[in-house]
Write an enzyme that holds these catalytic residues in place. Sequence first.
Site, PDB file in Angstrom:
ATOM      1  N   HIS A 155       0.870  -1.180   0.000  1.00 17.87           N
ATOM      2  CA  HIS A 155       0.000   0.000   0.000  1.00 17.87           C
ATOM      3  C   HIS A 155       0.909   1.234   0.000  1.00 17.87           C
ATOM      4  O   HIS A 155       2.035   1.177   0.524  1.00 17.87           O
ATOM      5  CB  HIS A 155      -0.828  -0.049   1.291  1.00 17.87           C
ATOM      6  N   ASP A 232       3.007  -4.561   7.988  1.00 19.59           N
ATOM      7  CA  ASP A 232       1.793  -3.763   7.845  1.00 19.59           C
ATOM      8  C   ASP A 232       0.638  -4.755   7.957  1.00 19.59           C
ATOM      9  O   ASP A 232       0.368  -5.513   7.025  1.00 19.59           O
ATOM     10  CB  ASP A 232       1.829  -3.072   6.471  1.00 19.59           C
ATOM     11  N   GLN A 235      -4.556  -5.336   6.807  1.00 21.37           N
ATOM     12  CA  GLN A 235      -5.523  -6.279   6.229  1.00 21.37           C
ATOM     13  C   GLN A 235      -5.423  -7.666   6.849  1.00 21.37           C
ATOM     14  O   GLN A 235      -6.147  -8.569   6.435  1.00 21.37           O
ATOM     15  CB  GLN A 235      -5.315  -6.383   4.700  1.00 21.37           C
ATOM     16  N   LYS A 258     -10.561  -0.813  10.526  1.00 23.30           N
ATOM     17  CA  LYS A 258     -10.718  -2.004   9.679  1.00 23.30           C
ATOM     18  C   LYS A 258     -11.048  -3.232  10.526  1.00 23.30           C
ATOM     19  O   LYS A 258     -11.147  -4.346  10.024  1.00 23.30           O
ATOM     20  CB  LYS A 258      -9.430  -2.256   8.882  1.00 23.30           C
ATOM     21  N   CYS A 396      -4.713   2.423  -3.739  1.00 22.29           N
ATOM     22  CA  CYS A 396      -3.483   2.936  -3.102  1.00 22.29           C
ATOM     23  C   CYS A 396      -2.335   1.955  -3.274  1.00 22.29           C
ATOM     24  O   CYS A 396      -1.532   1.744  -2.347  1.00 22.29           O
ATOM     25  CB  CYS A 396      -3.693   3.227  -1.616  1.00 22.29           C
TER      26      CYS A 396
HETATM   27  N1  PMP Z   1      -1.843  -0.757   4.552  1.00 21.68           N
HETATM   28  C1  PMP Z   1      -2.777  -1.520   3.970  1.00 21.68           C
HETATM   29  C2  PMP Z   1      -2.406  -2.892   3.472  1.00 21.68           C
HETATM   30  C3  PMP Z   1      -4.078  -1.032   3.842  1.00 21.68           C
HETATM   31  O1  PMP Z   1      -5.013  -1.784   3.247  1.00 21.68           O
HETATM   32  C4  PMP Z   1      -4.386   0.253   4.340  1.00 21.68           C
HETATM   33  C5  PMP Z   1      -5.778   0.833   4.215  1.00 21.68           C
HETATM   34  N2  PMP Z   1      -6.333   0.747   2.952  1.00 21.68           N
HETATM   35  C6  PMP Z   1      -3.368   0.990   4.950  1.00 21.68           C
HETATM   36  C7  PMP Z   1      -2.110   0.462   5.027  1.00 21.68           C
HETATM   37  C8  PMP Z   1      -3.623   2.349   5.501  1.00 21.68           C
HETATM   38  O2  PMP Z   1      -4.479   2.273   6.616  1.00 21.68           O
HETATM   39  P1  PMP Z   1      -5.037   3.594   7.293  1.00 21.68           P
HETATM   40  O3  PMP Z   1      -5.644   4.404   6.193  1.00 21.68           O
HETATM   41  O4  PMP Z   1      -6.043   3.096   8.283  1.00 21.68           O
HETATM   42  O5  PMP Z   1      -3.898   4.288   7.930  1.00 21.68           O
END
Ligand code: PMP
Length: 437
Positions: A155, A232, A235, A258, A396
């Site tokens: 991401h 990270d 997910q 999430k 993203c």
């Molecule tokens: N890493 C991953 C794999 C994600 O899916 C996301 C959210 N789409 C993020 C980071 C960022 O998370 P947040 O917007 O809650 O900071």
Amino acid sequence: MNIPDKKQPEKQPEEQPEKQQEINEVTPSPSPLERAGVRLQEDFPILQREVYGKPLVYLDNAATTQKPRQVVQSIVDGYYSANANVHRGVHFLSQQATELHEGAREAVRKFINARSSAEVIFTRGTTESINLLAHSYGEEFMKKGDEIIVSDMEHHSNIVPWQLLEARKGTAIKVIPTNSRGELLTGVYKGLFTKRTKLVSLTHVSNVLGTVNPVEEMIRIAHAHGVPVLLDGAQAAPHLGVDVQALDADFYAFSSHKMYGPTGIGVLYGKEQWLERLPPYQGGGEMIRSVSFKGTVFNELPFKFEAGTPDYIGTTAFAVALEYITGLGMENIARREHELTAYAMQRLSAIEGMRIYGAAEQRTGVISFLLGDIHPFDVGTLLDKLGIAVRTGHHCAQPLMRRLCIEGTVRVSLAFYNTREEIDVLADALERIRKMF
Ligand code: PMP
């Protein structure tokens, strides 16, 4: 906002014993959550609403999950009856709010099986957790020419902070490629280590392909080179649960929103021996022990990394969300989502012109696809008009899109409260859209 009329609930087993028996024969369902599907949706008021006069089918859970009643109630109760700034007050309310906030930290510690609650730093989300580490670790342990290993399925939150560090310090980023199934090439990974490798920062689960990466093995390899690993877990934590000790992860980042908790709360877990050696990320109240114009003595862990008033109402509600999901059982959640994913893959892959991206052996309920030549935005917009919420675009993860030679996908992402009936609604809608084009 008024919550519109409820959807027709699914048939309860006791209402139609014969029919239920028939269904069980065709698709045996050992999951207690599957049998309890209706009750679960009732815990989430928003899932009862309609959009455009159609029952909402919410399939955008990788972007954010819906909140059970208990979580929303905790926020209301917090502001109605337990609101006071934490840590500094001698009065009753402040002490109560502090107990709830620190109790939430302990709930997170338990959920991720950290050794100590000093290893649980509250942030605003995964993004802030990674930025915190990029600043703090980058400041202390990295200099010009040092390297970080990431993968091509990251991401943007796990790419851009390292690029900002690159601009500040002249560090370099190395990238693990994926194969056509959407799995990381661990052989290539092994060859990326040099004497200058200072950190591996990897997604535990891809937010586009659903791939569950073999992080235990990848951590072992990094540690054999003396290199720490940040995962990270945005997910992963909501679907697989996390055991940071079993993983032996040095750092682990995730977001409450999430995981059925409120927005604006996240966690950075770090092994105490690392956190002790890292400098603070931001300065201000809470993170100090004493301040004079000659200098400042920083607070102990985890407060050293938590400048300013924390979102104690949010952390308390996050603990309620964790209680909710652990009450259901993370294994039950994983099994339920696995069943739903298998069913969704079966229904979607039977549609003519369907191209699903990602075929990893180990996966979660994130399914990215393109339908014929139809632009993903058109698919998403038409699904929306039928009450079905999915995500379209690059998610993203633009480097991954480039690797796949596409601009974007339609992404369906499942949670335990979704049902087979909702997947049928989606598949039928996609058939209709295909025919329209
Ligand atoms: N890493 C991953 C794999 C994600 O899916 C996301 C959210 N789409 C993020 C980071 C960022 O998370 P947040 O917007 O809650 O900071």
